[in-house]
Design an enzyme around this catalytic site. Structure first.
Site, PDB file in Angstrom:
ATOM      1  CE  LYS A  56       0.713   1.340   4.047  1.00 24.20           C
ATOM      2  NZ  LYS A  56       0.813   3.138   4.835  1.00 24.20           N
ATOM      3  CB  THR A 101      -1.646   5.010   2.473  1.00 23.17           C
ATOM      4  OG1 THR A 101      -1.469   4.380   3.793  1.00 23.17           O
ATOM      5  CG2 THR A 101      -0.716   5.505   2.925  1.00 23.17           C
TER       6      THR A 101
HETATM    7  O1  LIG Z   1       3.291   8.308   6.792  1.00 25.27           O
HETATM    8  P1  LIG Z   1       2.646   6.862   5.689  1.00 25.27           P
HETATM    9  O2  LIG Z   1       2.864   7.279   4.092  1.00 25.27           O
HETATM   10  O3  LIG Z   1       3.908   6.038   6.376  1.00 25.27           O
HETATM   11  O4  LIG Z   1       1.450   5.689   6.559  1.00 25.27           O
HETATM   12  C1  LIG Z   1       1.696   5.566   7.387  1.00 25.27           C
HETATM   13  C2  LIG Z   1       0.326   4.618   7.375  1.00 25.27           C
HETATM   14  O5  LIG Z   1       0.912   3.433   7.275  1.00 25.27           O
HETATM   15  C3  LIG Z   1      -1.155   4.577   7.428  1.00 25.27           C
HETATM   16  O6  LIG Z   1      -1.587   2.972   7.726  1.00 25.27           O
END
Ligand SMILES: O=P(O)(O)OC[C@H](O)CO
Ligand SMILES: NC(=O)c1ccc[n+]([C@@H]2O[C@H](COP(=O)([O-])OP(=O)(O)OC[C@H]3O[C@@H](n4cnc5c(N)ncnc54)[C@H](O)[C@@H]3O)[C@@H](O)[C@H]2O)c1
Length: 326
Positions: A184, A241
């Site tokens: 993701k 995300t």
């Molecule tokens: O800020 P990111 O893109 O690393 O996303 C944070 C978390 O993984 C969201 O679930």
């Protein structure tokens, strides 16, 4: 399970320490002296999670040896540092709950494979799901997948960590929980590009959907279950995300879409955008598994500077028309 240790004082380790401290004793290990001092003296992680008042019950240390006395560890170091930190810990026999979302660059391994090599006597779990650290640290409601092969260990961990506003859902699909979180982040970069290039909400939704198809193809090829990929740690986290500049990965993609180079966007940052590291590893792993991942390939081309945004968009839009679900 009395004392929970937390390995890593970044934003997510600090937020998880808040959760663990509500249910009992919690010891947070931070690598940076300034983080240790900030938490010890002001009950705030002013480097990685500023503005959140931390529970006074959170004890902090800069010495990994201190964690040996804990009953379980939440391991929240970034994916590319997971191996070295686990290797630096004393040899343990307590459950390790792996919370990083990524794949190891040198080996294409998932975190539980890395952990099994470095701490072979510890039962392993994976905690993953749609969770922005600042929301969890502030006590806003969230739910996660807690994937554990050993059910009694999973139940003990769940009862120690669960709160009315923090709901772990048990699973035994460790591979699926990890693959959702790793993939993701790469797809969120692509969605950020759509935002930065102002390609519209229809395009973003199409990308989430086709990205999920990509995640599912790869996950199934690596032994994940479809229901895990459609759950909190897969589709749930993908939607979160891909929808907000609160995501470091989405923000990185937005910058790329606005015309900045990856090198400029990644230079000097202290916080981690895991998707930038995972993308080339995932592309290699997909090739090894014979899985077609065009969005991942497009993100790789952008990050490496081999293609411009318009070329990548053209590439994705000119692919042969297909049957959905095929
Ligand atoms: O800020 P990111 O893109 O690393 O996303 C944070 C978390 O993984 C969201 O679930
Ligand atoms: N922040 C979130 O909202 C969130 C939510 C869920 C999962 N995660 C995942 O948690 C993991 C940690 O992310 P974060 O947001 O807490 O980090 P962060 O960006 O807030 O902080 C960076 C972290 O990297 C560590 N670090 C830097 N260099 C290191 C080295 N050489 N060795 C060991 N550690 C080093 C720092 O000590 C710090 O803990 C990532 O895999 C991330 O995807 C983050």
């Amino acid at each position: 399970m009395k004392t929970i240790g937390v390995v890593g004082g970044g934003a997510w380790g600090t937020a998880l320490a808040q959760v663990a401290a509500e249910g009992g004793e919690t010891l947070l290990w931070a690598r940076e002296t300034e983080v240790v001092e900030s938490i010890r003296n002001r009950h705030e992680n002013s480097l990685f999670l500023p503005g959140i008042a931390l529970r006074p019950a959170i004890a902090v240390t800069g010495d990994l040896e201190d964690l040996a006395a804990c009953d379980a560890l939440l391991v929240v170091t970034p994916a590319q540092h997971m191996r070295s930190v686990l290797a630096a810990l004393p040899r343990l026999r307590i459950p390790l709950i792996l919370c990083a979302k990524g794949m190891e660059e040198a080996t294409t391994k998932l975190m539980h494979d890395v952990a099994r090599e470095e701490q072979p006597e510890s039962p392993l779990a994976v905690l993953s799901g749609p969770t922005f650290a600042h929301e969890v640290a502030a006590g806003l409601p969230a739910a996660v997948t807690l994937a554990v092969e050993d059910r009694p260990v999973g139940e003990a961990l769940r009862s120690r960590l669960a709160l009315p506003w923090f709901r772990p859902y048990l699973s035994d699909d460790v591979v699926g929980a990890e693959i959702g979180g790793a993939v993701k982040n790469v797809l969120a970069i692509a969605c950020g590009v759509v935002e930065g290039r102002k390609l519209g909400l229809n395009a973003r939704s199409a990308l989430i959907s086709r990205g999920f198809a990509e995640m599912t193809r790869f996950g199934l090829a690596r032994g994940a279950r479809a229901d895990t990929l459609a759950g909190l740690s897969g589709l749930g986290d993908l939607v979160l995300t891909c929808s907000s500049t609160n995501s470091r990965n989405f923000s990185l993609g937005k910058g790329l879409g606005e015309g900045s180079s990856a090198a400029a966007l990644l230079a000097d940052r202290r916080t981690v955008a895991e998707g930038a590291f995972t993308a080339p590893v995932l592309a290699r792993a997909a090739q090894d598994a014979g899985v077609d991942m065009p969005i991942t390939s497009a993100v790789c081309a952008l990050l490496s500077g081999q293609a411009a945004v318009d070329d990548v968009v053209e590439y994705l839009l000119s692919r042969p028309l297909k049957v959905e679900g095929a």
